[in-house]
Scaffold this active site. Structure first.
Site, PDB file in Angstrom:
ATOM      1  N   GLU A 107      23.665 -56.109 -93.539  1.00  0.00           N
ATOM      2  CA  GLU A 107      23.547 -54.838 -92.819  1.00  0.00           C
ATOM      3  C   GLU A 107      24.425 -53.741 -93.424  1.00  0.00           C
ATOM      4  O   GLU A 107      25.363 -53.253 -92.752  1.00  0.00           O
ATOM      5  CB  GLU A 107      23.890 -55.032 -91.335  1.00  0.00           C
ATOM      6  CG  GLU A 107      23.012 -56.025 -90.627  1.00  0.00           C
ATOM      7  CD  GLU A 107      23.335 -56.136 -89.137  1.00  0.00           C
ATOM      8  OE1 GLU A 107      23.952 -55.228 -88.576  1.00  0.00           O
ATOM      9  OE2 GLU A 107      22.944 -57.150 -88.529  1.00  0.00           O
ATOM     10  N   GLU A 165      18.940 -62.758 -88.480  1.00  0.00           N
ATOM     11  CA  GLU A 165      19.644 -62.641 -87.195  1.00  0.00           C
ATOM     12  C   GLU A 165      18.688 -62.101 -86.151  1.00  0.00           C
ATOM     13  O   GLU A 165      17.948 -61.141 -86.406  1.00  0.00           O
ATOM     14  CB  GLU A 165      20.812 -61.642 -87.255  1.00  0.00           C
ATOM     15  CG  GLU A 165      22.063 -62.145 -87.877  1.00  0.00           C
ATOM     16  CD  GLU A 165      23.157 -61.087 -87.870  1.00  0.00           C
ATOM     17  OE1 GLU A 165      23.184 -60.243 -86.948  1.00  0.00           O
ATOM     18  OE2 GLU A 165      23.958 -61.100 -88.805  1.00  0.00           O
TER      19      GLU A 165
HETATM   20  O1  IFM Z   1      27.498 -59.492 -84.292  1.00  0.00           O
HETATM   21  C1  IFM Z   1      26.646 -58.722 -85.049  1.00  0.00           C
HETATM   22  C2  IFM Z   1      26.563 -59.235 -86.478  1.00  0.00           C
HETATM   23  O2  IFM Z   1      27.805 -59.307 -87.077  1.00  0.00           O
HETATM   24  C3  IFM Z   1      25.689 -58.316 -87.303  1.00  0.00           C
HETATM   25  N1  IFM Z   1      24.421 -58.119 -86.654  1.00  0.00           N
HETATM   26  C4  IFM Z   1      24.397 -57.750 -85.275  1.00  0.00           C
HETATM   27  C5  IFM Z   1      25.248 -58.717 -84.467  1.00  0.00           C
HETATM   28  C6  IFM Z   1      25.231 -58.331 -82.979  1.00  0.00           C
HETATM   29  O3  IFM Z   1      25.744 -57.052 -82.810  1.00  0.00           O
END
Ligand code: IFM
Length: 467
Positions: free
Chosen positions: A173, A369
């Site tokens: 990200e 994720e």
């Molecule tokens: O916790 C974060 C992660 O580190 C990166 N993606 C989003 C998750 C939830 O906010």
């Protein structure tokens, strides 16, 4: 789209689909001074009063650094076939560049061996936001030199683990590192400058592109990727011209900013013009876009929620901390149901962004994720954590991923965020995303009902695959 509550209603997934869970080093490891680890920007940020809710830090987190065997046992219990984790740059090269810390590498090496022995594929991310503090003091992601610093770190890490880890992700990200870290100031290093956000995004992509051949050199046969967090952007019903322009601008700064350079070797149409009042873009050098668009093997997508926007009315003030080029764009309140983060639950948005990511990249996609935080997780008298909302979210988004496959996206795996409740950045430990509950006083882990359901889904898939 119906949100099912029962895993038996789940569709099937392609053979070889990876069933995983994800974490990130700073969020779970703790042990912030162990075995020669150096400080990162998140140590500095979280130790600065007022930056993280209730002054929480990642000093101890889930103590995964010491409890990894127990966590690995949990992964086995869940039936995971893959585990996505990040490597802490400050454990490998504590000063950011220069001396490599053998003890740091050895920890990951032991962990990887144990994963493989358990039949769980390691999926490693090189950078999940924990830049060595020493490098931040030399300019961090605002310095072009970060490309060679990152390449040096990638070479040391992949050189040590690349004989066993095949699947590599450069950055997690980069949108958050750049826009939240340098633009909005809510993530480390806490700068609030829209131009810095653009420069950081550029250097993140440059570092990514520079590292791709380094990874290949040290791990022949590597599957190399980046993980992005695009969001589906929606305008109001019956949008005006100005609303459509607002959608375009937000889509550019959230999605096109990374999709276009990485997959098309260009900045998205309009983005440079939309930000020309802020900067002359002289930090974009000849050859940068070519380097950024180094060919990849797959794309990781982290997606949690869609974004709703409209244009500001003529006499309405714009947002206080506008994203670059979006000074006249208003973010519209999300529609319920909302998670504990205030994020809209939208399997449809998830499906659509997966389809788009597949189309834009032309690559196989892994959902690296996806998950949700809900209030009120606790271990009851029967030792259970009943979290029906998280279970519904999980199943709804798995359905959405299947629909994306049916619509032509080549989706090859799903990683629940997160294996464990953990340090949720500026929210500290107040938001729980885990499919496993962590009692932060005792470090006792308890698989939540959502985790049990996920285990059933995985078991059903594995059983049907072996028939
Ligand atoms: O916790 C974060 C992660 O580190 C990166 N993606 C989003 C998750 C939830 O906010």
């Amino acid at each position: 789209m119906q949100i099912p509550g029962n895993p038996s209603t789940l569709p099937t997934f392609p053979e070889g689909f990876l069933w995983g869970a994800a974490t990130a080093a700073y969020q779970v490891e703790g042990a912030f001074e162990a075995d020669g680890r150096g400080p990162s920007i998140w140590d500095t940020f979280s130790h600065t009063p007022g930056k993280v809710v209730q002054g929480h830090t990642g000093d101890v987190a889930c103590d995964h650094y010491h409890r990894w065997r127990e966590d690995l046992a949990l992964m086995r219990e869940l039936g995971l076939t893959a585990y996505r984790f990040s490597i802490a740059w400050p454990r490998i090269i504590p000063g950011g560049t220069g001396t490599v810390n053998r003890a740091g590498l050895d920890w990951y090496s032991r962990f990887v061996d144990a994963l493989l022995e358990a039949g769980i594929e390691p999926v490693a991310t090189l950078y999940h936001w924990d830049l060595p503090q020493a490098l931040s003091e030399r300019g961090g992601w605002l310095s072009r030199d970060v490309t060679s610093w990152f390449a040096e770190y990638a070479a040391a890490t992949v050189g040590a683990l690349g004989d066993r880890v095949a699947r590599w992700t450069t950055l997690n990200e980069p949108w958050c590192s750049a826009l939240l870290g340098y633009g909005q100031g809510v993530h480390a290093p806490g700068h609030r400058d829209p131009v810095e956000a653009l420069i950081a995004a550029h250097h993140l992509m440059l570092a990514h592109g520079t590292a791709v051949p380094v990874i290949r050199e040290h791990c022949p046969g590597a599957q190399v990727s980046i993980t992005l967090n695009p969001t589906q952007v929606w305008g109001p019903p019956n949008p005006s011209e100005a609303d459509l322009d607002a959608v375009r601008r937000i889509d550019n700064i959230h999605n096109g900013l990374f999709f276009s350079p990485i997959f098309h070797g260009t900045y998205p149409e309009g983005l440079l013009a939309d930000t020309a009042h802020l900067t002359d873009h002289s930090w974009i050098h000849d050859g940068d876009l070519h380097a950024m668009s180094a060919p990849l093997d797959f794309l990781g997508i982290n997606n949690y929620f869609p974004t709703r926007v409209r244009a500001a009315m003529p006499d309405e003030p714009g947002p206080e901390m506008a994203l670059p080029g979006c000074e006249r764009v208003i973010e519209v309140p999300p529609q319920p149901p909302l998670t504990d983060m205030g994020w809209e639950v939208s399997p449809v948005g998830h499906r659509d962004i997966l389809v788009r990511a597949a189309r834009e990249s032309g690559l196989p996609i892994y959902v690296t994720e996806n998950g949700s935080a809900w209030p009120g997780d606790y271990v009851d008298a029967e030792g259970r954590v009943r979290d029906p909302e998280r279970t519904a979210y999980l199943l709804g988004h798995l359905h959405a991923a299947r629909e994306a496959i049916d619509a032509g996206a080549d989706i090859r795996g799903y990683f629940a965020w997160s294996l464990l409740d953990n340090f949720e950045w500026a929210w500290g430990y107040t938001k729980r995303f885990g499919i496993v509950h962590v009692d932060y006083d005792t470090q006792v882990r308890t698989v939540k009902d959502s985790g049990r359901t996920y285990a059933q889904v995985i078991a059903a898939h594995r059983a049907s695959a072996s028939e």
